[in-house]
Design an enzyme around this catalytic site. Structure first.
Site, mmCIF file in Angstrom:
data_model
loop_
_atom_site.group_PDB
_atom_site.id
_atom_site.type_symbol
_atom_site.label_atom_id
_atom_site.label_comp_id
_atom_site.label_asym_id
_atom_site.label_seq_id
_atom_site.Cartn_x
_atom_site.Cartn_y
_atom_site.Cartn_z
ATOM 1 N N GLU A 135 -9.820 -4.716 -16.190
ATOM 2 C CA GLU A 135 -10.155 -5.317 -14.884
ATOM 3 C C GLU A 135 -11.153 -4.452 -14.126
ATOM 4 O OE1 GLU A 135 -9.557 -8.346 -14.459
ATOM 5 O OE2 GLU A 135 -7.989 -8.600 -15.960
ATOM 6 N N HIS A 144 -16.701 -10.213 -20.893
ATOM 7 C CA HIS A 144 -15.853 -10.071 -22.079
ATOM 8 C C HIS A 144 -16.670 -9.685 -23.308
ATOM 9 C CE1 HIS A 144 -12.503 -12.516 -20.024
ATOM 10 N NE2 HIS A 144 -12.321 -11.220 -19.874
ATOM 11 N N CYS A 145 -16.030 -8.930 -24.189
ATOM 12 C CA CYS A 145 -16.691 -8.370 -25.363
ATOM 13 C C CYS A 145 -16.075 -8.983 -26.621
ATOM 14 C CB CYS A 145 -16.489 -6.850 -25.347
ATOM 15 S SG CYS A 145 -17.189 -6.013 -26.772
ATOM 16 N N CYS A 150 -12.342 -3.412 -28.480
ATOM 17 C CA CYS A 150 -12.873 -2.963 -27.185
ATOM 18 C C CYS A 150 -11.929 -3.399 -26.064
ATOM 19 C CB CYS A 150 -14.257 -3.564 -26.963
ATOM 20 S SG CYS A 150 -14.943 -3.238 -25.334
ATOM 21 N N CYS A 169 -16.142 -0.124 -25.796
ATOM 22 C CA CYS A 169 -16.948 0.100 -26.988
ATOM 23 C C CYS A 169 -18.314 0.645 -26.548
ATOM 24 C CB CYS A 169 -17.111 -1.199 -27.780
ATOM 25 S SG CYS A 169 -18.243 -2.379 -27.027
#
Ligand SMILES: [Zn+2]
Ligand SMILES: [Zn+2]
Length: 184
Positions: A135, A144-145, A150, A169
């Protein structure tokens, strides 16, 4: 520069969980010059109106707004609540962030091992750290990844949270550096 940690209490937000979150966030964010301060606990009674008795959950956005009220003097504020939160279209949320308000909230309700009939009590701290880092990443402009390891990977369920690591990451870290350089 300081990041505030605000316990927003329905029944109990454990001190050792807050301490673990504070330590990890501080250890990471100190490289950008941040200190982390834990504020005195606040009762969530102001936002009890957001309780949906049919669901047995609170609407998360009101918790987030309550947390944002405590942002003064800080670069960002992260609320930690034990209330079970949801948003429209979602069965539940682990957390919620607003990069414009520089505020975020995480809920411990569905991070607790008891919720899944698990026995390992230590896992709550690990999960809370991951959701806090996630957060805060949003607060500082990360999205978002796709990398499931990650910390910015979206958690659909606790399985995703347990699978991902506690840190960003390389790609997310580089983006975070650029964003924070722009902010500082
Ligand atoms: Zn997210
Ligand atoms: Zn990433």
């Amino acid at each position: 520069m300081r990041i505030a940690l605000l316990p927003l209490v329905v029944k109990e937000v454990e001190k050792d969980v807050l301490k673990a979150v504070k330590e990890h966030v501080e250890e990471f964010y100190s490289r950008f010059g941040f200190k982390v301060e834990t504020l005195p606990p606040k009762t969530a009674s102001d936002v009890f109106f957001s309780y949906n008795p049919l669901r047995g959950q609170f609407l998360g956005r009101f918790f987030l707004m309550k947390v944002a009220e405590h942002r003064k003097g800080f670069s960002a504020v992260l609320g930690v609540t034990d209330g079970d939160l949801y948003e429209e279209g979602m069965n539940f949320i682990f957390g919620l962030a607003n990069p414009h308000l520089k505020a975020a909230i995480i809920s411990l309700a569905r991070l607790r091992p008891e919720f899944y009939n698990e026995k390992d009590g230590e896992v709550l701290k690990e999960r809370a750290i991951k959701e806090a880092m996630h957060e805060l990443g949003h607060v500082f402009g990360l999205t978002h990844c796709e990398n499931p390891r990650c910390v910015m990977h979206f958690s659909n369920s606790i399985i995703d949270t347990d699978y991902k690591g506690k840190n960003y990451c390389e790609r997310c870290l580089n983006k975070l550096k650029r964003n924070l350089e722009g902010m500082i």
